[in-house]
Write a protein that holds these residues in place. Structure first.
Motif, mmCIF file in Angstrom:
data_model
loop_
_atom_site.group_PDB
_atom_site.id
_atom_site.type_symbol
_atom_site.label_atom_id
_atom_site.label_comp_id
_atom_site.label_asym_id
_atom_site.label_seq_id
_atom_site.Cartn_x
_atom_site.Cartn_y
_atom_site.Cartn_z
ATOM 1 N N LYS B 34 49.629 34.737 40.964
ATOM 2 C CA LYS B 34 50.172 35.646 41.967
ATOM 3 C C LYS B 34 51.631 35.974 41.639
ATOM 4 C CE LYS B 34 50.293 35.728 47.008
ATOM 5 N NZ LYS B 34 50.021 34.941 48.201
ATOM 6 N N VAL B 51 40.556 45.546 35.392
ATOM 7 C CA VAL B 51 40.674 44.447 36.354
ATOM 8 C C VAL B 51 39.299 43.847 36.628
ATOM 9 C CG1 VAL B 51 41.500 43.734 38.622
ATOM 10 C CG2 VAL B 51 42.612 45.652 37.444
ATOM 11 N N SER B 53 38.993 40.731 38.219
ATOM 12 C CA SER B 53 39.173 40.256 39.584
ATOM 13 C C SER B 53 40.663 40.270 39.896
ATOM 14 C CB SER B 53 38.615 38.841 39.758
ATOM 15 O OG SER B 53 39.388 37.912 39.027
ATOM 16 N N GLY B 54 40.951 40.374 41.191
ATOM 17 C CA GLY B 54 42.343 40.341 41.608
ATOM 18 C C GLY B 54 42.860 41.704 42.037
ATOM 19 N N CYS B 55 44.168 41.764 42.234
ATOM 20 C CA CYS B 55 44.794 42.971 42.770
ATOM 21 C C CYS B 55 46.204 43.056 42.215
ATOM 22 C CB CYS B 55 44.828 42.859 44.294
ATOM 23 S SG CYS B 55 45.571 44.241 45.098
ATOM 24 N N LEU B 56 46.562 44.271 41.760
ATOM 25 C CA LEU B 56 47.881 44.485 41.155
ATOM 26 C C LEU B 56 48.542 45.717 41.730
ATOM 27 C CD1 LEU B 56 45.688 43.782 38.557
ATOM 28 C CD2 LEU B 56 47.894 43.286 37.528
ATOM 29 N N VAL B 74 42.459 47.252 41.772
ATOM 30 C CA VAL B 74 41.592 46.131 42.122
ATOM 31 C C VAL B 74 40.408 46.108 41.167
ATOM 32 C CG1 VAL B 74 42.231 46.062 44.556
ATOM 33 C CG2 VAL B 74 40.395 47.585 43.803
ATOM 34 N N GLU B 75 39.416 45.261 41.472
ATOM 35 C CA GLU B 75 38.260 45.093 40.579
ATOM 36 C C GLU B 75 37.641 46.436 40.193
ATOM 37 O OE1 GLU B 75 38.838 41.417 42.929
ATOM 38 O OE2 GLU B 75 38.601 43.522 43.474
ATOM 39 N N THR B 97 51.125 41.386 39.611
ATOM 40 C CA THR B 97 49.975 40.965 40.403
ATOM 41 C C THR B 97 50.379 40.754 41.858
ATOM 42 O OG1 THR B 97 50.466 38.682 39.806
ATOM 43 C CG2 THR B 97 48.805 39.830 38.483
ATOM 44 N N GLU B 99 47.705 39.355 43.781
ATOM 45 C CA GLU B 99 46.874 38.156 43.873
ATOM 46 C C GLU B 99 46.700 37.610 42.461
ATOM 47 O OE1 GLU B 99 43.826 40.180 47.157
ATOM 48 O OE2 GLU B 99 43.152 39.732 45.125
ATOM 49 N N SER B 101 44.861 37.161 39.232
ATOM 50 C CA SER B 101 44.021 38.208 38.653
ATOM 51 C C SER B 101 43.494 37.828 37.278
ATOM 52 C CB SER B 101 44.809 39.511 38.515
ATOM 53 O OG SER B 101 45.312 39.939 39.763
#
Lengths: 189, 189
Positions: B34, B51, B53-56, B74-75, B97, B99, B101
DNA sequence: AGCCTTCCCTAACATACATCAAGCAGAATA
DNA sequence: TATTCTGCTTGATGTATGTTAGGGAAGGCT
């Protein structure tokens, strides 16, 4: 006239004489008067256009009847309703001349054939798309970080050949402000 | 994990088993915690990222020290400083990021080789660029014709998987409004 | 030449949002 | 558990721009 577009293209890709001929063979010329509509919502968009001379605007008409200019195009530029063109969808935008204009039209079908026969054109048109992407991104970043005055100045610096040819209220519209606000900004300069 | 990107790609192009293997061979995995920086201004941008997984967020830092988020990812999405990537220029954006990722990295050089060996990928990545162009255009049109409340609602409708995962002040920033204004808008809903 | 259209500017007032300041709740950390 | 950090909300005030209304200048058309 054909030399204009060949010069334009030669900045990015090199073509043989034969390739040039083949490319030119898929172009057709379109002459439009002032305030003439090229595309309107619902139209099938099967072409994109290279501006040989003149000036055009692409605008969206919202449900309250307000126009929102999203793009201008002058010499050496391309114009279409690109979303419709890319997605084989009906047009959402009006394309209208601001001045008398001469365009070269490329049909999408012919373009796909061209890609097969001369793959260099994949590269050329990819550069056009990425350039357009970059321009839109820049516009969004400007609207996030600048006030209207700064954005107007940036517009004038970036596009002098548009600024001197289109009415100020068009520029205001493109910037998302009212003409009165643009008058106030210009008064402060 | 590799099945994620293969599924993603199979929506647009069909690959043989061999082609799949070749594509997967140019990917490298990147795990980030994160608030980790992936790219910062001045960096050489030689890759784009899928991506898993996760969120940027991708943001620009202006000369007054204000952050302006220009993109979330996101994904199933792609992220990079695309302008720098396209133009072989140094990065202007921070990629960070939100989350933890997991990303799959594609180097630009490897991508160019891939285009030669499997031309279908030209089409695939052209679809990605045109999709990005369309998204940016839509964003500009929205900001021209809607007020902040309407744009917030549109954002929530279009990107629920972002809205529920990022702090509201990020959304406010992306929309170009202050968090206080977003609070007031949300209060009215 | 006269009239009409288009474009631009100006002023007064209204509105949307920014700015500043503070408080609260929940999550994270020691 | 207590403290700190993060994110969100709220209120008062200020600022930028929208809206309404009107006038003037230049260009185009008959």
């Amino acid at each position: 006239m054909q030399s204009a577009i060949l010069n334009h293209i030669s900045k990015d890709i090199h073509l043989t004489k034969e390739e040039q001929e083949e490319f030119l063979s898929i172009l057709s010329e379109k002459k439009l008067g002032k305030k003439e509509l090229l595309i309107k919502p619902g139209d099938s968009v099967t072409s994109e256009y290279y501006v040989v001379s003149g000036c055009l605007k692409a605008y969206y008409l919202d449900e309250n009847g307000h126009k929102h200019i999203i793009q201008f195009a002058v010499e050496d530029w391309w114009i279409s309703d690109f979303e419709a063109f890319f997605n084989n969808a009906p047009a959402q935008l009006y394309l209208e001349t601001i001045e008398e204009s001469v365009l070269l039209e490329i049909q999408k079908d012919a373009l796909e054939v061209l890609y097969q026969r001369i793959p260099k054109f994949e590269r050329f048109f990819r550069l056009k798309i990425t350039g357009a992407f970059v321009s839109l991104r820049s516009r969004i970043l400007s609207s996030l970080q600048m006030n209207s005055k700064q954005r107007y100045l940036e517009f004038c610096n970036s596009y002098p050949n548009i600024e001197k040819r289109v009415p100020n209220y068009h520029i205001a519209n493109y910037l998302g402000i009212q003409p009165e606000s643009l008058s106030r900004i210009r008064k402060e300069l």
